[in-house]
Design a protein around this motif. Sequence first.
Motif, PDB file in Angstrom:
ATOM      1  N   ALA A 142       0.821  -1.202   0.000  1.00 15.07           N
ATOM      2  CA  ALA A 142       0.000   0.000   0.000  1.00 15.07           C
ATOM      3  C   ALA A 142       0.859   1.258   0.000  1.00 15.07           C
ATOM      4  CB  ALA A 142      -0.935  -0.002   1.213  1.00 15.07           C
ATOM      5  N   GLU A 143       1.975   1.211   0.720  1.00 11.62           N
ATOM      6  CA  GLU A 143       2.828   2.393   0.840  1.00 11.62           C
ATOM      7  C   GLU A 143       3.726   2.599  -0.371  1.00 11.62           C
ATOM      8  OE1 GLU A 143       3.051   2.583   5.745  1.00 11.62           O
ATOM      9  OE2 GLU A 143       4.860   2.088   4.604  1.00 11.62           O
ATOM     10  N   MET A 144       3.960   1.537  -1.164  1.00  8.45           N
ATOM     11  CA  MET A 144       4.804   1.725  -2.348  1.00  8.45           C
ATOM     12  C   MET A 144       3.982   1.860  -3.635  1.00  8.45           C
ATOM     13  SD  MET A 144       4.519  -1.379  -4.186  1.00  8.45           S
ATOM     14  CE  MET A 144       6.005  -1.529  -5.135  1.00  8.45           C
ATOM     15  N   ALA A 145       2.649   1.761  -3.528  1.00  6.02           N
ATOM     16  CA  ALA A 145       1.790   1.802  -4.706  1.00  6.02           C
ATOM     17  C   ALA A 145       1.783   3.187  -5.346  1.00  6.02           C
ATOM     18  CB  ALA A 145       0.365   1.401  -4.333  1.00  6.02           C
ATOM     19  N   THR A 146       1.616   3.211  -6.654  1.00  9.49           N
ATOM     20  CA  THR A 146       1.474   4.484  -7.357  1.00  9.49           C
ATOM     21  C   THR A 146       0.072   5.040  -7.106  1.00  9.49           C
ATOM     22  OG1 THR A 146       0.818   3.262  -9.344  1.00  9.49           O
ATOM     23  CG2 THR A 146       3.122   3.897  -9.159  1.00  9.49           C
ATOM     24  N   PRO A 147      -0.104   6.365  -7.145  1.00 14.30           N
ATOM     25  CA  PRO A 147      -1.410   6.965  -6.861  1.00 14.30           C
ATOM     26  C   PRO A 147      -2.517   6.415  -7.760  1.00 14.30           C
ATOM     27  CG  PRO A 147       0.300   8.645  -6.913  1.00 14.30           C
ATOM     28  CD  PRO A 147       0.940   7.379  -7.393  1.00 14.30           C
ATOM     29  N   GLY A 148      -3.654   6.102  -7.141  1.00 16.43           N
ATOM     30  CA  GLY A 148      -4.790   5.611  -7.892  1.00 16.43           C
ATOM     31  C   GLY A 148      -4.765   4.143  -8.222  1.00 16.43           C
ATOM     32  N   HIS A 149      -3.715   3.428  -7.778  1.00 16.43           N
ATOM     33  CA  HIS A 149      -3.600   2.004  -8.094  1.00 16.43           C
ATOM     34  C   HIS A 149      -3.324   1.163  -6.846  1.00 16.43           C
ATOM     35  CE1 HIS A 149      -2.574   4.101 -11.897  1.00 16.43           C
ATOM     36  NE2 HIS A 149      -3.272   3.114 -12.446  1.00 16.43           N
ATOM     37  N   LYS A 150      -3.715   1.688  -5.703  1.00 21.21           N
ATOM     38  CA  LYS A 150      -3.420   0.992  -4.457  1.00 21.21           C
ATOM     39  C   LYS A 150      -4.105  -0.379  -4.389  1.00 21.21           C
ATOM     40  CE  LYS A 150      -3.185   3.520  -0.785  1.00 21.21           C
ATOM     41  NZ  LYS A 150      -3.552   4.316   0.429  1.00 21.21           N
ATOM     42  N   GLY A 151      -5.366  -0.449  -4.820  1.00 21.76           N
ATOM     43  CA  GLY A 151      -6.082  -1.725  -4.793  1.00 21.76           C
ATOM     44  C   GLY A 151      -5.395  -2.779  -5.636  1.00 21.76           C
ATOM     45  N   PHE A 152      -4.934  -2.380  -6.816  1.00 16.64           N
ATOM     46  CA  PHE A 152      -4.247  -3.316  -7.709  1.00 16.64           C
ATOM     47  C   PHE A 152      -2.966  -3.832  -7.073  1.00 16.64           C
ATOM     48  CE2 PHE A 152      -0.985  -3.993 -11.014  1.00 16.64           C
ATOM     49  CZ  PHE A 152      -1.570  -5.029 -11.716  1.00 16.64           C
ATOM     50  N   TYR A 153      -2.152  -2.944  -6.518  1.00 19.22           N
ATOM     51  CA  TYR A 153      -0.879  -3.372  -5.932  1.00 19.22           C
ATOM     52  C   TYR A 153      -1.087  -4.254  -4.698  1.00 19.22           C
ATOM     53  CZ  TYR A 153       2.272  -0.679  -8.897  1.00 19.22           C
ATOM     54  OH  TYR A 153       3.009  -0.217  -9.962  1.00 19.22           O
ATOM     55  N   VAL A 154      -2.000  -3.853  -3.824  1.00 21.74           N
ATOM     56  CA  VAL A 154      -2.210  -4.615  -2.593  1.00 21.74           C
ATOM     57  C   VAL A 154      -2.786  -5.997  -2.890  1.00 21.74           C
ATOM     58  CG1 VAL A 154      -3.454  -4.673  -0.387  1.00 21.74           C
ATOM     59  CG2 VAL A 154      -2.444  -2.536  -1.193  1.00 21.74           C
ATOM     60  N   SER A 155      -3.522  -6.134  -3.987  1.00 21.56           N
ATOM     61  CA  SER A 155      -4.101  -7.436  -4.324  1.00 21.56           C
ATOM     62  C   SER A 155      -3.039  -8.502  -4.570  1.00 21.56           C
ATOM     63  CB  SER A 155      -4.988  -7.307  -5.574  1.00 21.56           C
ATOM     64  OG  SER A 155      -4.204  -7.061  -6.734  1.00 21.56           O
ATOM     65  N   TRP A 156      -1.813  -8.099  -4.869  1.00 17.83           N
ATOM     66  CA  TRP A 156      -0.755  -9.082  -5.116  1.00 17.83           C
ATOM     67  C   TRP A 156      -0.307  -9.769  -3.839  1.00 17.83           C
ATOM     68  CZ3 TRP A 156      -0.027 -10.994  -9.701  1.00 17.83           C
ATOM     69  CH2 TRP A 156      -0.428 -10.235 -10.812  1.00 17.83           C
ATOM     70  N   GLN A 157      -0.692  -9.229  -2.685  1.00 15.70           N
ATOM     71  CA  GLN A 157      -0.450  -9.962  -1.435  1.00 15.70           C
ATOM     72  C   GLN A 157      -1.160 -11.306  -1.483  1.00 15.70           C
ATOM     73  OE1 GLN A 157      -2.342 -11.642   1.436  1.00 15.70           O
ATOM     74  NE2 GLN A 157      -3.021  -9.628   2.084  1.00 15.70           N
ATOM     75  N   SER A 158      -2.430 -11.288  -1.839  1.00 10.04           N
ATOM     76  CA  SER A 158      -3.200 -12.526  -1.925  1.00 10.04           C
ATOM     77  C   SER A 158      -2.877 -13.307  -3.192  1.00 10.04           C
ATOM     78  CB  SER A 158      -4.700 -12.215  -1.887  1.00 10.04           C
ATOM     79  OG  SER A 158      -5.056 -11.580  -0.679  1.00 10.04           O
ATOM     80  N   ALA A 159      -2.587 -12.597  -4.288  1.00  4.96           N
ATOM     81  CA  ALA A 159      -2.273 -13.292  -5.540  1.00  4.96           C
ATOM     82  C   ALA A 159      -1.025 -14.150  -5.399  1.00  4.96           C
ATOM     83  CB  ALA A 159      -2.105 -12.274  -6.667  1.00  4.96           C
ATOM     84  N   SER A 160      -0.052 -13.680  -4.620  1.00  2.77           N
ATOM     85  CA  SER A 160       1.166 -14.472  -4.424  1.00  2.77           C
ATOM     86  C   SER A 160       0.875 -15.789  -3.715  1.00  2.77           C
ATOM     87  CB  SER A 160       2.195 -13.664  -3.630  1.00  2.77           C
ATOM     88  OG  SER A 160       1.752 -13.441  -2.299  1.00  2.77           O
ATOM     89  N   GLN A 161      -0.131 -15.784  -2.852  1.00  2.11           N
ATOM     90  CA  GLN A 161      -0.515 -17.017  -2.179  1.00  2.11           C
ATOM     91  C   GLN A 161      -1.077 -18.028  -3.170  1.00  2.11           C
ATOM     92  OE1 GLN A 161      -3.307 -15.814   0.811  1.00  2.11           O
ATOM     93  NE2 GLN A 161      -1.739 -14.983   2.155  1.00  2.11           N
ATOM     94  N   GLN A 162      -1.727 -17.540  -4.209  1.00  2.00           N
ATOM     95  CA  GLN A 162      -2.308 -18.446  -5.194  1.00  2.00           C
ATOM     96  C   GLN A 162      -1.217 -19.145  -5.998  1.00  2.00           C
ATOM     97  OE1 GLN A 162      -5.419 -18.550  -4.321  1.00  2.00           O
ATOM     98  NE2 GLN A 162      -4.974 -16.699  -3.128  1.00  2.00           N
ATOM     99  N   VAL A 163      -0.089 -18.475  -6.209  1.00  2.00           N
ATOM    100  CA  VAL A 163       1.050 -19.119  -6.873  1.00  2.00           C
ATOM    101  C   VAL A 163       1.511 -20.312  -6.041  1.00  2.00           C
ATOM    102  CG1 VAL A 163       3.409 -18.810  -7.710  1.00  2.00           C
ATOM    103  CG2 VAL A 163       1.757 -16.947  -7.944  1.00  2.00           C
ATOM    104  N   ALA A 164       1.505 -20.144  -4.719  1.00  2.00           N
ATOM    105  CA  ALA A 164       1.877 -21.250  -3.837  1.00  2.00           C
ATOM    106  C   ALA A 164       0.888 -22.402  -3.944  1.00  2.00           C
ATOM    107  CB  ALA A 164       1.957 -20.755  -2.394  1.00  2.00           C
ATOM    108  N   ILE A 165      -0.416 -22.063  -4.021  1.00  2.00           N
ATOM    109  CA  ILE A 165      -1.444 -23.093  -4.167  1.00  2.00           C
ATOM    110  C   ILE A 165      -1.248 -23.856  -5.474  1.00  2.00           C
ATOM    111  CG2 ILE A 165      -3.919 -23.503  -4.446  1.00  2.00           C
ATOM    112  CD1 ILE A 165      -3.157 -22.729  -1.628  1.00  2.00           C
ATOM    113  N   ILE A 166      -1.008 -23.123  -6.552  1.00  2.00           N
ATOM    114  CA  ILE A 166      -0.807 -23.752  -7.868  1.00  2.00           C
ATOM    115  C   ILE A 166       0.417 -24.654  -7.844  1.00  2.00           C
ATOM    116  CG2 ILE A 166      -0.266 -23.271 -10.290  1.00  2.00           C
ATOM    117  CD1 ILE A 166      -1.849 -20.607  -9.919  1.00  2.00           C
ATOM    118  N   PHE A 167       1.513 -24.148  -7.295  1.00  4.63           N
ATOM    119  CA  PHE A 167       2.754 -24.918  -7.247  1.00  4.63           C
ATOM    120  C   PHE A 167       2.597 -26.167  -6.390  1.00  4.63           C
ATOM    121  CE2 PHE A 167       7.011 -25.585  -5.238  1.00  4.63           C
ATOM    122  CZ  PHE A 167       7.672 -26.024  -6.385  1.00  4.63           C
TER     123      PHE A 167
END
Length: 437
Positions: A142-167
């Motif tokens: 959230a703190e490193m996200a570009t303005p107006g794209h905070k939701g997109f950047y923060v969503s990768w917290q959960s998306a990274s977990q899905q890579v673990a599930i797939i693997f």
Amino acid sequence: MTSMTAPPAQSKFGTVLRVTSGNFMEMFDFFLFGFYATYIAKTFFPAADEFASLMFTFMTFGAGFLMRPLGAIFLGAYVDRVGRRQGLIVTLALMATGTVLIACVPGYASIGYLAPLLVLIGRLLQGFSAGVELGGVSVYLAEMATPGHKGFYVSWQSASQQVAIIFAAALGYGLNIWLTPLEIGNWGWRVPFFIGCMIVPVLFVLRRSLQETEEFMQRKHRPDTRAIFRSMVDNAGLVVTGMMLVAMTTVSFYLITVYTPTFGKSVLHLSTSEALIVTLCVGISNFIWLPLMGGLSDRIGRRPILLCITLLTIVTAYPAMAWLTNDPSFGKMLEVELWLSFLYASYNGAMVVALTEVMPVEVRTVGFSLAYSLATAIFGGFTPAIATGLIEATGNKAAPAWWMTFAAVCGLVATLVLYRKQEAKTLGSTTLPLRSS
């Protein structure tokens, strides 16, 4: 004091990769424990009754979640005091220790009661670490996200977990082909845990190369631990409401990932390969929907998505599960799980960033982590055990959907309460930005 700046815009992808690497490790281990629950039960928790043995295993799985609130409080305060980068390195070290313990402990037949005790200690260490892992990663993004794209950047917290599930699901599918059921039961289930141990050094290298966020470095006031705890007491109502907001996410996630292989094999009597393929597809679906819905929340706001998805869940979760269990098949299970995946990922894509926005900035990590870990400890972590118990008590194979529906009701109520408070504060000229600008 010399100020360190966050990585430049052209290195955003690398920053997201480095900060979410520990998330991968956490979910990789958690999923493996849930998927290989039947083998872990026989190895560490032998009992005359198969149901009792499996319940002991799922209770041990859930026990790790009871440590999350403690990790959220103490490690969260540490992260808010010393910085995001250092805190993320500490959490990874604790998580790795728990992984090594579970991978290497001999079975009950070899060392008796010491075996389940050491496994429990490993789970408690992982739970303590995970108590702040999600919060630390979400706040960093959230703190490193570009303005107006905070939701997109923060969503990768959960998306990274899905890579673990797939693997993990792909790895389990491969082992199921290469090894016999007897070999998997005797020693093969440990192989993915050993692979996890080998991945740990790579993750440490990635995390150590992180820079501190610019927002944290520019903050002049950093409260001490006592001030952080006092702020948490003052904001207890906000934490409880945040916990209810997270309930929908954590219950649905553990239901469609960790519990799915056991549900497919033990309840629906599908093959191990079929259950793993479904889980693999769920991970891919989650990975696609999470950033899409996180990005959509940047455009239309968090509230419309949260309200719409909780209502959809309340209306459709049980009918979908009842349709599946009435005449189970691989195709029907895949359809239902993908629908539940859409509900989970759509809600979570908006929810996580909303939770970072409602917490006071000085205690953002500990506040987020405490709300999230309480929800996981009370609702999500025991979802496999609760689902198993509901089926056993009622004889209704669709009963786990009742638990997901209840969690959706909690999410709906929390959304209404949080945004009502937001509107009241806006009228009072004190704005709390639940929708990113």
